[in-house]
Design a protein around this motif. Structure first.
Motif, mmCIF file in Angstrom:
data_model
loop_
_atom_site.group_PDB
_atom_site.id
_atom_site.type_symbol
_atom_site.label_atom_id
_atom_site.label_comp_id
_atom_site.label_asym_id
_atom_site.label_seq_id
_atom_site.Cartn_x
_atom_site.Cartn_y
_atom_site.Cartn_z
ATOM 1 N N LEU A 141 0.823 -1.210 0.000
ATOM 2 C CA LEU A 141 0.000 0.000 0.000
ATOM 3 C C LEU A 141 0.858 1.262 0.000
ATOM 4 C CD1 LEU A 141 -2.742 -0.960 2.636
ATOM 5 C CD2 LEU A 141 -2.874 -1.132 0.142
ATOM 6 N N SER A 165 0.745 -12.181 -0.212
ATOM 7 C CA SER A 165 -0.583 -11.589 -0.037
ATOM 8 C C SER A 165 -1.215 -12.151 1.225
ATOM 9 C CB SER A 165 -1.464 -11.906 -1.250
ATOM 10 O OG SER A 165 -2.741 -11.324 -1.107
ATOM 11 N N ARG A 173 -8.663 -3.526 8.550
ATOM 12 C CA ARG A 173 -10.108 -3.736 8.419
ATOM 13 C C ARG A 173 -10.880 -2.533 8.934
ATOM 14 N NH1 ARG A 173 -9.073 -9.149 10.076
ATOM 15 N NH2 ARG A 173 -9.794 -8.684 12.190
ATOM 16 N N ALA A 176 -10.481 0.339 6.400
ATOM 17 C CA ALA A 176 -10.759 0.044 4.994
ATOM 18 C C ALA A 176 -11.523 1.149 4.269
ATOM 19 C CB ALA A 176 -11.493 -1.291 4.876
ATOM 20 N N GLU A 180 -9.898 3.161 1.027
ATOM 21 C CA GLU A 180 -10.557 3.186 -0.278
ATOM 22 C C GLU A 180 -10.824 4.616 -0.724
ATOM 23 O OE1 GLU A 180 -14.795 1.711 -2.147
ATOM 24 O OE2 GLU A 180 -13.807 0.422 -0.656
ATOM 25 N N THR A 185 -6.662 1.602 -1.849
ATOM 26 C CA THR A 185 -7.154 0.249 -2.085
ATOM 27 C C THR A 185 -8.312 0.286 -3.076
ATOM 28 O OG1 THR A 185 -8.691 0.382 -0.214
ATOM 29 C CG2 THR A 185 -6.511 -0.559 0.224
ATOM 30 N N ALA A 186 -8.567 -0.846 -3.711
ATOM 31 C CA ALA A 186 -9.693 -0.971 -4.630
ATOM 32 C C ALA A 186 -10.974 -1.207 -3.837
ATOM 33 C CB ALA A 186 -9.440 -2.128 -5.592
ATOM 34 N N GLN A 189 -11.562 -4.315 -1.479
ATOM 35 C CA GLN A 189 -10.287 -5.007 -1.250
ATOM 36 C C GLN A 189 -10.150 -5.398 0.218
ATOM 37 O OE1 GLN A 189 -6.838 -3.005 -2.872
ATOM 38 N NE2 GLN A 189 -5.418 -4.044 -1.478
ATOM 39 N N ASP A 190 -9.752 -6.644 0.459
ATOM 40 C CA ASP A 190 -9.601 -7.110 1.843
ATOM 41 C C ASP A 190 -8.273 -7.830 2.070
ATOM 42 O OD1 ASP A 190 -10.049 -9.435 0.462
ATOM 43 O OD2 ASP A 190 -11.762 -10.086 1.653
ATOM 44 N N LYS A 191 -7.342 -7.657 1.134
ATOM 45 C CA LYS A 191 -6.008 -8.232 1.284
ATOM 46 C C LYS A 191 -4.955 -7.180 0.944
ATOM 47 C CE LYS A 191 -7.205 -13.052 0.314
ATOM 48 N NZ LYS A 191 -6.926 -14.247 -0.532
ATOM 49 N N GLU A 192 -3.791 -7.340 1.536
ATOM 50 C CA GLU A 192 -2.667 -6.487 1.191
ATOM 51 C C GLU A 192 -1.482 -7.356 0.811
ATOM 52 O OE1 GLU A 192 -0.526 -4.326 4.233
ATOM 53 O OE2 GLU A 192 -1.170 -5.727 5.788
ATOM 54 N N GLU A 193 -0.582 -6.788 0.050
ATOM 55 C CA GLU A 193 0.647 -7.483 -0.298
ATOM 56 C C GLU A 193 1.775 -6.958 0.573
ATOM 57 O OE1 GLU A 193 2.530 -8.735 -4.449
ATOM 58 O OE2 GLU A 193 2.840 -6.607 -4.042
#
Length: 203
Positions: A141, A165, A173, A176, A180, A185-186, A189-193
Motif C-alpha cells: 500500500l 498476499s 479492516r 478500509a 478506499e 485500495t480498490a 479489497q480485503d487483502k494487502e501485499e
C-alpha cells in the motif's frame, strides 16, 4: 518474511547486525542464532528494549544482543553494519504526523505510510559497510517501487525479493473505508501485499 530473508544471507565471521524497530527482539535473536558476531537492536519503546534484553538472555544470546532505546537510527549514528533489518511502521493513517506514543506508534506512518520508510531509505545506506545488506519489509500500500528507487538513488543495488498476499488485519479492516476513499485500495479489497526489499552496498 524477514526471518526467512535473514536465513538466505551469509554472514561473515564477526558480522555486525542491526535490527531497527526490534519489538520483541525476535529478529535480533534470530540473527544471533544465524551467526552474527554482535547484534544491535533499537526501538523507541522502553518496553520493547527491555523485552528484547530479556528474550536474548532466555535464548542464551545475552552477550551477542545489545538493545538500545532511541529514535530510529539515532542511537547507532556513525556505526557501520554488515546487515540491517527493519520492519518499520508502514500503515497509512489520516494523521499527518505518526504518534509519539501508544500502541499505534508500531504501525501508523502518515497518510501515505512512508513517514518512517522515507527516513530509513535516506539514513540506512550511510550505515552499511561495504558489501552490506539492508532487508526491509513493508506493505504494498505504500509504494515498494519508491523504496527501491530511493535506495538505488543512494547507490545501493535494490530489488523486491519476496512478496506475500495476506488478509487485512484488525487495523486495516477498521481503516478500509478511509483507505478506499484515499485511493490506496480498490473497492472491496480485503487483502494487502507484503514485500521484502533487499538492497546491497557495492563492495
Amino acid at each position: 518474511m524477514l526471518a526467512a530473508a535473514l536465513r538466505q544471507e551469509t554472514l561473515r565471521p564477526g558480522a555486525e547486525v542491526l535490527d531497527v524497530g526490534t519489538g520483541s527482539g525476535a529478529l535480533a535473536v534470530a540473527a544471533a542464532r544465524h551467526g552474527a558476531g554482535r547484534v544491535t537492536a533499537v526501538d523507541a519503546a522502553l518496553a520493547a528494549v527491555l523485552t528484547t534484553r530479556l528474550n536474548a538472555w532466555f535464548a542464551g544470546h545475552r552477550g551477542q544482543v545489545r538493545a538500545y532505546r532511541g529514535d530510529l537510527l539515532r542511537p547507532v549514528a556513525g556505526h557501520r553494519f554488515d546487515l540491517i533489518m527493519a520492519n518499520p511502521p508502514y500503515v497509512p493513517c489520516a494523521a499527518p504526523v505518526p504518534p509519539r506514543g501508544g500502541r499505534a506508534r508500531a504501525w501508523d506512518a502518515g497518510p501515505d505510510g512512508r513517514a518512517v520508510l522515507d527516513r530509513l531509505c535516506a539514513q540506512a545506506p550511510t550505515l552499511l559497510a561495504p558489501d552490506g545488506v539492508l532487508l526491509l519489509v513493508h506493505s504494498g500500500l505504500c509504494d515498494p517501487v519508491r523504496t527501491v528507487e530511493l535506495l538505488a538513488g543512494a547507490g545501493l543495488k535494490a530489488a523486491v525479493t519476496d512478496r506475500r498476499s495476506i488478509p487485512f488485519g484488525p487495523v486495516l479492516r477498521r481503516r478500509a473505508p478511509w483507505l478506499e476513499a484515499q485511493g490506496l485500495t480498490a473497492p472491496g479489497q480485503d487483502k494487502e501485499e507484503l514485500v521484502v526489499v533487499r538492497a546491497q552496498r557495492p563492495a
